[in-house]
Design an enzyme around this catalytic site. Sequence first.
Site, PDB file in Angstrom:
ATOM      1  N   LYS A 175     -15.900   6.241   9.819  1.00  0.00           N
ATOM      2  CA  LYS A 175     -14.846   7.253   9.758  1.00  0.00           C
ATOM      3  C   LYS A 175     -13.817   6.769   8.753  1.00  0.00           C
ATOM      4  O   LYS A 175     -12.917   6.011   9.064  1.00  0.00           O
ATOM      5  CB  LYS A 175     -14.214   7.445  11.142  1.00  0.00           C
ATOM      6  CG  LYS A 175     -13.656   8.870  11.393  1.00  0.00           C
ATOM      7  CD  LYS A 175     -12.542   9.289  10.462  1.00  0.00           C
ATOM      8  CE  LYS A 175     -11.224   8.666  10.836  1.00  0.00           C
ATOM      9  NZ  LYS A 175     -10.093   9.178   9.972  1.00  0.00           N
ATOM     10  N   GLU A 250      -8.596  -5.739  11.201  1.00  0.00           N
ATOM     11  CA  GLU A 250      -7.993  -6.354  10.004  1.00  0.00           C
ATOM     12  C   GLU A 250      -6.753  -5.534   9.707  1.00  0.00           C
ATOM     13  O   GLU A 250      -6.843  -4.393   9.272  1.00  0.00           O
ATOM     14  CB  GLU A 250      -8.988  -6.344   8.846  1.00  0.00           C
ATOM     15  CG  GLU A 250      -8.585  -7.271   7.700  1.00  0.00           C
ATOM     16  CD  GLU A 250      -7.705  -6.563   6.684  1.00  0.00           C
ATOM     17  OE1 GLU A 250      -6.464  -6.785   6.734  1.00  0.00           O
ATOM     18  OE2 GLU A 250      -8.237  -5.810   5.863  1.00  0.00           O
ATOM     19  N   CYS A 284      -3.134  -5.124   2.012  1.00  0.00           N
ATOM     20  CA  CYS A 284      -2.652  -5.874   3.179  1.00  0.00           C
ATOM     21  C   CYS A 284      -2.309  -7.309   2.829  1.00  0.00           C
ATOM     22  O   CYS A 284      -1.514  -7.946   3.519  1.00  0.00           O
ATOM     23  CB  CYS A 284      -3.705  -5.839   4.282  1.00  0.00           C
ATOM     24  SG  CYS A 284      -5.343  -6.374   3.753  1.00  0.00           S
ATOM     25  N   GLU A 385       6.323  -4.797   6.936  1.00  0.00           N
ATOM     26  CA  GLU A 385       5.386  -4.491   5.857  1.00  0.00           C
ATOM     27  C   GLU A 385       5.775  -3.186   5.166  1.00  0.00           C
ATOM     28  O   GLU A 385       5.863  -2.135   5.808  1.00  0.00           O
ATOM     29  CB  GLU A 385       3.961  -4.377   6.399  1.00  0.00           C
ATOM     30  CG  GLU A 385       2.927  -4.186   5.303  1.00  0.00           C
ATOM     31  CD  GLU A 385       1.509  -4.145   5.827  1.00  0.00           C
ATOM     32  OE1 GLU A 385       0.618  -4.719   5.175  1.00  0.00           O
ATOM     33  OE2 GLU A 385       1.279  -3.526   6.882  1.00  0.00           O
TER      34      GLU A 385
END
Length: 493
Positions: A175, A250, A284, A385
């Site tokens: 997905k 992750e 990331c 972040e």
Amino acid sequence: MKTYKHFIGGQYVDPIGGKWIDSLDPYRGEPWARIPQGCAKDVDRAVAAASHAFREGPWSKMTASSRGKLMLRLADLVAENAERLAEIEVRDNGKLLAEMRGQLNYHPEWWRYFGGLADKIEGAVIPIDKPDTFAFTRHEPMGVVAALTAWNSPLIFIAWKCAPALAAGCTIVAKPSEFASASTLEFAALTREAGFPDGVFNVVTGYGQEAGAALVDHPDVAKITFTGSDTTGARIYAQAARTLKRVSLELGGKSPNIVFEDCNLGAAAAGVISGIFAATGQTCIAGSRLLVQNSIREEFSQRVAELGRSARKGDPMLPDTNVGPVTTGPQYRKILEYIDIAKSEGARCILGGGAATSPELPGGQFVEPTIFVDVTPDMRIAREEVFGPVLSIIGFEDEAEAVRLANDSIYGLAAGVWTKDMNRALRMSSALKAGTVWINTYRAVSYMMPFGGMKSSGIGRESGIEAIREYLETKSVWISTAEGSPANPFVLR
């Protein structure tokens, strides 16, 4: 405008609900394709196909060597189609063609590596402490794997997740993000061309709260592997726990890039720029916290700012473009909000600091490469972040303070260290709480090296031999070689 379909059971099929989602070209700011808006019924159909392939279809009877050969064939097909797939990804997520081309040219190595590993999954004979007993272990595939991928590098994430899963003998329902699904749907045709049996690799697209949630809840899905934000990852982890599914995550990062006074300053500055402004900071592992030894902080900050000032913004398809658009509208607005927060908290902007606008930037989703100094560790810009081209510079006095600042984060995905002192490099690699530590380099990845995070940056590892273990269950087998009946059947041997 191209209209895509789900890929289920080896065929492209319409969504059951008859709905599609426009996929926007971030550079031009206009729709370029349509993807299916999947629902729970589409997920049921895909999981049923994957379950049948795993339990009853040809995949379940195929030897590990045969699976590996199919994966090698798939690697060749990806290599043959790398340029086409890279261009599709650029249309979908706005990242530079140079980067997507590099990823797609490297992508086949995951299929070759894990294809070669497929028939080398070995159990062990245990020198058991029981008499007249033969004991051994075997490693078996978990079953149907739901692979939920992010929009910033869709096909490299497919390789990271699906190559080890398929080598282990699992089947897949992928997905991709609703913001970047086209390349995964195009890739699906290559699995069919390579000869994978129907149902082994399936793709359902749509929104996370519909198709994604249905996959996580589905009783016939054994394992969830997800790449994305830590907040979404935490929700998936909690949701999967209700049915005790295995999970790999992750997630995000606030990675420190640590520069000592004895390093090669030119190489370090280039590494810092690559770590934060490449991919428009939408990665990331972005080195978004630059920790610089105070003795060189002013000089080095100016050097980095000068390099950043030279970045060319524009069409991501052009070879001389350095910074492309932000992929999604919500992410674009989030980045600008963080820039405003940094200014309000007292950080001083020495580069960029807002939206980039010009006739050559038509889509309206460009952010100037931005650098803040006078940042303190408690500022939100230093702790949260941003996922954009925004760098925070923080000074430190010595190695001990560098370690303390670097580890003062809920994240632990990656870190960089720039120094000529190899003893220091080894000490830092041990002291830093991060899944990956780069010394005198940054953003290097390989199919051979495990990748994953500590703390809120995730659970589990992708790539390397460790990755295949994420998709295997260990079974213990006991065989009695004793003759006759036990003296007392009510007593455990």
